[in-house]
Design a protein around this motif. Structure first.
Motif, PDB file in Angstrom:
ATOM      1  N   SER A 151     -12.458  -1.804   7.133  1.00  0.00           N
ATOM      2  CA  SER A 151     -11.493  -2.322   8.107  1.00  0.00           C
ATOM      3  C   SER A 151     -11.932  -3.660   8.672  1.00  0.00           C
ATOM      4  O   SER A 151     -11.093  -4.475   9.092  1.00  0.00           O
ATOM      5  CB  SER A 151     -11.284  -1.310   9.241  1.00  0.00           C
ATOM      6  OG  SER A 151     -10.613  -0.160   8.778  1.00  0.00           O
ATOM      7  N   VAL A 185       0.237  -2.809   7.831  1.00  0.00           N
ATOM      8  CA  VAL A 185       0.411  -1.498   8.453  1.00  0.00           C
ATOM      9  C   VAL A 185      -0.967  -0.974   8.817  1.00  0.00           C
ATOM     10  O   VAL A 185      -1.839  -0.863   7.951  1.00  0.00           O
ATOM     11  CB  VAL A 185       1.126  -0.515   7.505  1.00  0.00           C
ATOM     12  CG1 VAL A 185       1.235   0.851   8.172  1.00  0.00           C
ATOM     13  CG2 VAL A 185       2.484  -1.033   7.107  1.00  0.00           C
ATOM     14  N   ARG A 202      -3.110   2.204  10.047  1.00  0.00           N
ATOM     15  CA  ARG A 202      -3.065   3.651  10.177  1.00  0.00           C
ATOM     16  C   ARG A 202      -4.152   4.068  11.167  1.00  0.00           C
ATOM     17  O   ARG A 202      -5.342   3.860  10.934  1.00  0.00           O
ATOM     18  CB  ARG A 202      -3.288   4.331   8.825  1.00  0.00           C
ATOM     19  CG  ARG A 202      -2.212   4.023   7.791  1.00  0.00           C
ATOM     20  CD  ARG A 202      -2.300   4.984   6.624  1.00  0.00           C
ATOM     21  NE  ARG A 202      -2.027   6.345   7.059  1.00  0.00           N
ATOM     22  CZ  ARG A 202      -2.692   7.404   6.621  1.00  0.00           C
ATOM     23  NH1 ARG A 202      -3.684   7.274   5.772  1.00  0.00           N
ATOM     24  NH2 ARG A 202      -2.380   8.618   7.066  1.00  0.00           N
ATOM     25  N   ASP A 250      -9.186  10.698   4.639  1.00  0.00           N
ATOM     26  CA  ASP A 250      -7.932  10.625   5.399  1.00  0.00           C
ATOM     27  C   ASP A 250      -7.224   9.285   5.280  1.00  0.00           C
ATOM     28  O   ASP A 250      -6.026   9.197   5.554  1.00  0.00           O
ATOM     29  CB  ASP A 250      -8.202  10.923   6.874  1.00  0.00           C
ATOM     30  CG  ASP A 250      -8.776  12.321   7.080  1.00  0.00           C
ATOM     31  OD1 ASP A 250      -8.355  13.224   6.347  1.00  0.00           O
ATOM     32  OD2 ASP A 250      -9.640  12.485   7.953  1.00  0.00           O
ATOM     33  N   PHE A 258       2.678   0.210  12.761  1.00  0.00           N
ATOM     34  CA  PHE A 258       1.638   1.212  12.901  1.00  0.00           C
ATOM     35  C   PHE A 258       2.071   2.544  12.301  1.00  0.00           C
ATOM     36  O   PHE A 258       3.255   2.899  12.309  1.00  0.00           O
ATOM     37  CB  PHE A 258       1.289   1.426  14.380  1.00  0.00           C
ATOM     38  CG  PHE A 258       0.633   0.244  15.030  1.00  0.00           C
ATOM     39  CD1 PHE A 258      -0.735   0.125  15.052  1.00  0.00           C
ATOM     40  CD2 PHE A 258       1.395  -0.757  15.612  1.00  0.00           C
ATOM     41  CE1 PHE A 258      -1.345  -0.969  15.645  1.00  0.00           C
ATOM     42  CE2 PHE A 258       0.812  -1.857  16.197  1.00  0.00           C
ATOM     43  CZ  PHE A 258      -0.571  -1.962  16.218  1.00  0.00           C
ATOM     44  N   ASP A 259       1.107   3.256  11.791  1.00  0.00           N
ATOM     45  CA  ASP A 259       1.276   4.645  11.362  1.00  0.00           C
ATOM     46  C   ASP A 259       0.243   5.442  12.155  1.00  0.00           C
ATOM     47  O   ASP A 259      -0.948   5.408  11.844  1.00  0.00           O
ATOM     48  CB  ASP A 259       1.041   4.764   9.849  1.00  0.00           C
ATOM     49  CG  ASP A 259       1.213   6.190   9.342  1.00  0.00           C
ATOM     50  OD1 ASP A 259       1.692   7.036  10.110  1.00  0.00           O
ATOM     51  OD2 ASP A 259       0.853   6.455   8.183  1.00  0.00           O
ATOM     52  N   ILE A 260       0.700   6.123  13.208  1.00  0.00           N
ATOM     53  CA  ILE A 260      -0.211   6.758  14.168  1.00  0.00           C
ATOM     54  C   ILE A 260      -0.116   8.270  14.059  1.00  0.00           C
ATOM     55  O   ILE A 260       0.976   8.840  14.076  1.00  0.00           O
ATOM     56  CB  ILE A 260       0.113   6.304  15.605  1.00  0.00           C
ATOM     57  CG1 ILE A 260      -0.031   4.776  15.710  1.00  0.00           C
ATOM     58  CG2 ILE A 260      -0.802   6.990  16.611  1.00  0.00           C
ATOM     59  CD1 ILE A 260       0.340   4.223  17.069  1.00  0.00           C
ATOM     60  N   SER A 261      -1.265   8.914  13.951  1.00  0.00           N
ATOM     61  CA  SER A 261      -1.348  10.372  13.887  1.00  0.00           C
ATOM     62  C   SER A 261      -2.221  10.883  15.017  1.00  0.00           C
ATOM     63  O   SER A 261      -3.186  10.220  15.420  1.00  0.00           O
ATOM     64  CB  SER A 261      -1.939  10.835  12.547  1.00  0.00           C
ATOM     65  OG  SER A 261      -1.124  10.436  11.464  1.00  0.00           O
ATOM     66  N   PHE A 309       7.890   2.064   6.366  1.00  0.00           N
ATOM     67  CA  PHE A 309       7.233   0.865   6.871  1.00  0.00           C
ATOM     68  C   PHE A 309       8.178  -0.331   6.886  1.00  0.00           C
ATOM     69  O   PHE A 309       7.894  -1.353   7.500  1.00  0.00           O
ATOM     70  CB  PHE A 309       6.002   0.531   6.022  1.00  0.00           C
ATOM     71  CG  PHE A 309       4.898   1.542   6.146  1.00  0.00           C
ATOM     72  CD1 PHE A 309       4.796   2.358   7.261  1.00  0.00           C
ATOM     73  CD2 PHE A 309       3.960   1.689   5.152  1.00  0.00           C
ATOM     74  CE1 PHE A 309       3.785   3.282   7.390  1.00  0.00           C
ATOM     75  CE2 PHE A 309       2.940   2.618   5.262  1.00  0.00           C
ATOM     76  CZ  PHE A 309       2.850   3.416   6.387  1.00  0.00           C
ATOM     77  N   PHE A 354      -7.441   6.556   7.122  1.00  0.00           N
ATOM     78  CA  PHE A 354      -7.142   5.822   8.347  1.00  0.00           C
ATOM     79  C   PHE A 354      -7.943   4.520   8.403  1.00  0.00           C
ATOM     80  O   PHE A 354      -9.047   4.429   7.870  1.00  0.00           O
ATOM     81  CB  PHE A 354      -7.456   6.665   9.581  1.00  0.00           C
ATOM     82  CG  PHE A 354      -6.525   7.824   9.783  1.00  0.00           C
ATOM     83  CD1 PHE A 354      -5.228   7.604  10.194  1.00  0.00           C
ATOM     84  CD2 PHE A 354      -6.945   9.122   9.573  1.00  0.00           C
ATOM     85  CE1 PHE A 354      -4.351   8.659  10.383  1.00  0.00           C
ATOM     86  CE2 PHE A 354      -6.089  10.191   9.756  1.00  0.00           C
ATOM     87  CZ  PHE A 354      -4.787   9.953  10.158  1.00  0.00           C
ATOM     88  N   ASP A 355      -7.368   3.521   9.081  1.00  0.00           N
ATOM     89  CA  ASP A 355      -8.078   2.261   9.304  1.00  0.00           C
ATOM     90  C   ASP A 355      -9.012   2.353  10.504  1.00  0.00           C
ATOM     91  O   ASP A 355     -10.007   1.621  10.574  1.00  0.00           O
ATOM     92  CB  ASP A 355      -7.080   1.124   9.533  1.00  0.00           C
ATOM     93  CG  ASP A 355      -6.229   0.860   8.298  1.00  0.00           C
ATOM     94  OD1 ASP A 355      -6.809   0.588   7.232  1.00  0.00           O
ATOM     95  OD2 ASP A 355      -4.987   0.957   8.396  1.00  0.00           O
ATOM     96  N   THR A 388       7.212   8.007   3.526  1.00  0.00           N
ATOM     97  CA  THR A 388       6.331   7.405   4.526  1.00  0.00           C
ATOM     98  C   THR A 388       6.187   5.914   4.275  1.00  0.00           C
ATOM     99  O   THR A 388       6.273   5.093   5.197  1.00  0.00           O
ATOM    100  CB  THR A 388       4.958   8.082   4.493  1.00  0.00           C
ATOM    101  OG1 THR A 388       5.108   9.460   4.857  1.00  0.00           O
ATOM    102  CG2 THR A 388       3.999   7.418   5.472  1.00  0.00           C
TER     103      THR A 388
END
Length: 296
Positions: free
Chosen positions: A277, A97, A99, A141, A127-130, A91, A143-144, A87
């Motif tokens: 963030s 990055v 998230r 988790d 971006f790392d998008i879920s 990048f 995430f930002d 992962t």
């Protein structure tokens, strides 16, 4: 500081290979190591844990009860480590990055198509998008930020309202058989596509129209709004979906409005993010761009 009983990656890799292949010679070949190095790693692991992990039977390694218990978790841990490394490698050297956790359909139909335009603002950002439907715990988790419905913030986080949700009734032109706008009584006789994570939408629609909604719940049941939109395009039924996720299908003529009414959702779309963030210039730049994009 690592505790003395915690195995090293090398020891876990040697143990896993021996458990899978049944011999140190074959494990060494698979790991591109010497047989003595593999034997030494397994021996050190047994000493570290204070338990025998293998029975040595005629030059073959047979897992002990303790070894079987450990093997269940070791392969999963090694797989998770490999996935985490891949992962980060994906990048591609980007310094920044973000998230993001995003509602599935809103992410695929509304956010992602707009990210190409963001490159002109932040060319070094990736971006790392879920896809997430549940409330996000930013500490667990990692995430930002999250784009959700409603003010589902955990302690220590902030929220910006992005836009109100407006739900519209849509259908494929072929399903309407030449008609343009249907009265609610006519809609109640149509196959109504259901969204499984928000099963009361049609109930709310007909209740708002003053009609008895107990007899109208029919039609295919689908998990995400993009599935509902695609089912409507295929002519499987009438969709009640947020207008924001169906704009492309409307613009292309794949779907048309089947009612003049709109239903305002009970919760707006929001951007939720932890306090940390706010300390990231890259995130605040994205936040400001997102709010401007919506305002325009």
């Amino acid at each position: 500081m690592r505790e003395g009983y915690i195995p090293t990656i090398t020891e876990l890799q040697a143990f896993s290979a021996c458990a899978r292949l049944g011999a140190t010679t074959r494990a060494a070949l698979a790991l591109s190591l010497t047989q003595s190095a593999v034997s030494r790693s397994v021996g050190t692991l047994e000493e570290r844990l204070g338990v025998r992990l293998f029975h040595r039977v005629k030059q073959r390694l047979i897992l002990s009860d303790a070894g079987r218990a450990l093997h269940r978790d070791v392969d999963r841990l090694l797989k998770d480590l490999q996935q985490a490394a891949m992962t980060v490698m994906a990048f591609g050297g980007h310094a920044d990055v973000l998230r993001l956790a995003v509602l599935p359909t809103l992410g695929s139909t509304w956010l992602v198509p707009r990210l190409a335009a963001y490159r002109s603002v932040a060319p070094n950002m990736t971006f790392d998008i879920s896809a997430r439907l549940d409330v996000v715990d930013f500490e667990i988790d990692g995430f930002d930020a999250a784009i959700q419905r409603g003010d589902h913030r955990v302690p220590g986080s902030h929220v910006d309202v992005l836009m109100q949700e407006q739900l519209v009734v849509l259908a494929a032109p072929s399903l309407l058989a030449g008609r343009s706008i249907l009265a609610d009584e006519e809609l109640s006789n149509m196959p109504l596509l259901q969204q499984s994570t928000r099963p009361t939408l049609w109930l709310d629609w007909f209740r708002d129209a003053g009609l008895d909604s107990r007899t109208i719940l029919r039609g295919a049941r689908l998990e995400h709004f993009d599935m509902v939109v695609n089912a409507a395009i295929a002519g499987l039924g009438v969709a009640l979906v947020p207008e924001v996720v169906a704009r492309a299908a409307l613009a292309a003529g794949h779907l048309v409005l089947a009612s003049e009414r709109r239903l305002i959702g009970d919760q707006p779309y929001t951007l939720i993010y932890p306090h940390r963030s706010q300390q990231r210039e890259a995130f605040m730049q994205f936040r400001d761009w997102l709010l401007k994009e919506i305002a325009e």
